[in-house]
Write a protein that holds these residues in place. Structure first.
Motif, PDB file in Angstrom:
ATOM      1  N   TYR A 209       0.819  -1.219   0.000  1.00 27.75           N
ATOM      2  CA  TYR A 209       0.000   0.000   0.000  1.00 27.75           C
ATOM      3  C   TYR A 209       0.854   1.271   0.000  1.00 27.75           C
ATOM      4  CZ  TYR A 209      -4.066  -2.925   1.197  1.00 27.75           C
ATOM      5  OH  TYR A 209      -5.070  -3.851   1.185  1.00 27.75           O
ATOM      6  N   ASN A 210       2.025   1.226   0.613  1.00 22.92           N
ATOM      7  CA  ASN A 210       2.841   2.426   0.772  1.00 22.92           C
ATOM      8  C   ASN A 210       3.214   3.086  -0.558  1.00 22.92           C
ATOM      9  OD1 ASN A 210       2.819   2.501   3.542  1.00 22.92           O
ATOM     10  ND2 ASN A 210       4.773   1.435   3.802  1.00 22.92           N
ATOM     11  N   TYR A 211       3.330   2.278  -1.631  1.00 17.77           N
ATOM     12  CA  TYR A 211       3.727   2.833  -2.921  1.00 17.77           C
ATOM     13  C   TYR A 211       2.716   3.853  -3.454  1.00 17.77           C
ATOM     14  CZ  TYR A 211       7.453  -0.630  -3.387  1.00 17.77           C
ATOM     15  OH  TYR A 211       8.597  -1.378  -3.207  1.00 17.77           O
ATOM     16  N   SER A 212       1.431   3.619  -3.184  1.00 18.98           N
ATOM     17  CA  SER A 212       0.388   4.482  -3.765  1.00 18.98           C
ATOM     18  C   SER A 212      -0.495   5.108  -2.707  1.00 18.98           C
ATOM     19  CB  SER A 212      -0.488   3.660  -4.731  1.00 18.98           C
ATOM     20  OG  SER A 212       0.300   2.941  -5.655  1.00 18.98           O
ATOM     21  N   ASN A 213      -0.091   4.995  -1.465  1.00 15.02           N
ATOM     22  CA  ASN A 213      -0.942   5.406  -0.349  1.00 15.02           C
ATOM     23  C   ASN A 213      -1.447   6.846  -0.456  1.00 15.02           C
ATOM     24  OD1 ASN A 213      -2.158   4.752   2.204  1.00 15.02           O
ATOM     25  ND2 ASN A 213      -0.661   6.101   3.170  1.00 15.02           N
ATOM     26  N   GLU A 214      -0.615   7.775  -0.912  1.00 18.01           N
ATOM     27  CA  GLU A 214      -1.023   9.190  -0.963  1.00 18.01           C
ATOM     28  C   GLU A 214      -2.041   9.470  -2.068  1.00 18.01           C
ATOM     29  OE1 GLU A 214       1.957  12.062  -2.601  1.00 18.01           O
ATOM     30  OE2 GLU A 214       3.288  10.309  -2.542  1.00 18.01           O
ATOM     31  N   TYR A 215      -2.258   8.484  -2.948  1.00 19.05           N
ATOM     32  CA  TYR A 215      -3.206   8.688  -4.055  1.00 19.05           C
ATOM     33  C   TYR A 215      -4.515   7.932  -3.861  1.00 19.05           C
ATOM     34  CZ  TYR A 215       1.076  10.443  -6.089  1.00 19.05           C
ATOM     35  OH  TYR A 215       2.244  11.147  -6.308  1.00 19.05           O
ATOM     36  N   TYR A 216      -4.654   7.292  -2.691  1.00 19.07           N
ATOM     37  CA  TYR A 216      -5.898   6.595  -2.409  1.00 19.07           C
ATOM     38  C   TYR A 216      -7.010   7.584  -2.059  1.00 19.07           C
ATOM     39  CZ  TYR A 216      -3.316   2.151  -2.081  1.00 19.07           C
ATOM     40  OH  TYR A 216      -2.545   1.046  -2.351  1.00 19.07           O
ATOM     41  N   ILE A 218      -8.684   9.917  -3.522  1.00 23.87           N
ATOM     42  CA  ILE A 218      -8.700  11.327  -3.933  1.00 23.87           C
ATOM     43  C   ILE A 218      -9.303  11.401  -5.333  1.00 23.87           C
ATOM     44  CG2 ILE A 218      -6.643  11.840  -2.552  1.00 23.87           C
ATOM     45  CD1 ILE A 218      -5.044  11.907  -5.162  1.00 23.87           C
ATOM     46  N   ASN A 222      -6.406  14.447  -9.695  1.00 27.40           N
ATOM     47  CA  ASN A 222      -5.247  14.801  -8.877  1.00 27.40           C
ATOM     48  C   ASN A 222      -4.174  13.713  -8.869  1.00 27.40           C
ATOM     49  OD1 ASN A 222      -6.217  17.336  -8.028  1.00 27.40           O
ATOM     50  ND2 ASN A 222      -7.450  16.389  -6.412  1.00 27.40           N
ATOM     51  N   VAL A 230       2.452   5.865 -10.602  1.00 28.65           N
ATOM     52  CA  VAL A 230       2.405   5.867  -9.136  1.00 28.65           C
ATOM     53  C   VAL A 230       1.880   4.516  -8.627  1.00 28.65           C
ATOM     54  CG1 VAL A 230       2.214   8.354  -8.878  1.00 28.65           C
ATOM     55  CG2 VAL A 230       0.129   6.970  -9.169  1.00 28.65           C
ATOM     56  N   ASN A 245      -9.108   3.822  -7.156  1.00 29.13           N
ATOM     57  CA  ASN A 245      -7.894   4.222  -6.439  1.00 29.13           C
ATOM     58  C   ASN A 245      -8.080   4.137  -4.920  1.00 29.13           C
ATOM     59  OD1 ASN A 245      -9.679   6.479  -6.626  1.00 29.13           O
ATOM     60  ND2 ASN A 245      -8.030   7.846  -5.991  1.00 29.13           N
TER      61      ASN A 245
END
Length: 296
Positions: A209-216, A218, A222, A230, A245
């Protein structure tokens, strides 16, 4: 005031104990486990189902009628009731609302081929935590989806997972060649693993999950394009109402993808997306730690 409540409570208890006996409905509902063959049954199908359970710990069904019993009403009217396997059963609801129609195996040899296929090529490849409570094995299966109170046209499907068990339409396994059997096994394994992936603690997928965590979760505009840059796949991106996502669908998308192709094909397809390659490797590592081997 407290004394008044106590007196009333005592009067209620007294009234209940003095009431006339109530005549209840009579029923010959069987007390034994209705997912198992009847005790003492020695026909070929019962022997096959009993041996399957003794070997795997999973109940085996070839018919969605689990048992039949008679209920007698207060007026003396007898009604025959069929207890039906319900793929959509839930703890808070008796039905998913969908309608099911099954084409059963009408030959014991076909039943043996289907049960051996599941026993030898499916269950040994997934951890016991992911084993369903039961398997309903059929030749074919139709599902009419409930669409806000009306039913859509029946559609052929080969897999439906629920609390009571997993319904699978395998067709005639006896006529499949080796490649076709491998393809069928891979597809069934994928479906079971996706359905049961929640049995593996989410913390095990933390690196994935860490690879794409900031894009979940949203807005998609964006997210950098291409999404694969990503680590997000396009598997569900075009499906209406599906949060492609989200962490849940990100994991499902990778499961779909790794079972759809070989490791070489995956690496070639996403050669320009290092994040996708690394996420695939993390996923395979977690699955392998639970005895699930996708790539040899």
């Amino acid at each position: 005031m407290k004394n008044i409540y106590i007196i009333l409570f005592c009067l209620i208890l007294c009234n209940s104990s003095c009431s006339e006996d109530v005549t209840y409905l009579e029923t010959d509902y069987p007390q034994e486990n209705i997912f198992a063959p009847a005790k003492g049954a020695m026909d070929e199908e019962s022997l096959l189902r009993r041996d399957f359970f003794n070997t795997t710990g999973v109940y085996l069904l070839f018919n969605d009628t689990l048992t039949t019993y008679t209920v007698t009403s207060l007026s003396g009217e007898s009604v025959v009731v069929n207890e039906i396997f319900n793929p959509g059963y839930a703890m808070t609801s008796s039905s998913s609302g969908d309608k099911f129609e099954f084409n059963y195996y009408d030959d014991i040899e076909l039943q043996k081929f289907a049960s051996d296929f599941v026993k030898e090529e499916i269950l040994p490849k997934i951890p016991k935590e992911m084993h369903p409570f039961s398997f309903l094995l059929t030749n074919s299966m139709l599902v009419s989806k409930n669409d806000y109170g009306s039913y859509l046209e029946p559609e052929l499907t080969d897999f439906y997972n629920g609390l009571q068990g997993t319904a699978v339409a395998l067709g005639d396994v006896s006529i499949l060649n080796e490649d076709e059997r491998k393809l069928l096994a891979s597809d069934l394994l994928k479906n079971i693993i996706i359905a049961q992936i929640g049995k593996i603690p989410a913390v095990k997928f933390e690196k994935f999950y860490n690879y794409s965590n900031e894009y979940y979760d949203i807005y998609s505009w964006n997210i950098p394009e291409p999404y694969t840059s990503v680590g997000l796949l396009m598997t569900y991106a075009e499906e209406w109402g599906v949060p492609f996502n989200s962490a849940e669908y990100d994991l499902k998308a990778y499961l779909e993808e790794v079972f759809a192709m070989s490791e070489e094909e995956f690496r070639a397809k996403y050669a320009d997306s290092p994040a996708c390659i690394e996420k695939m490797e993390e996923l395979i590592k977690v699955l392998r730690s639970y005895g699930i081997v996708v790539y040899e």
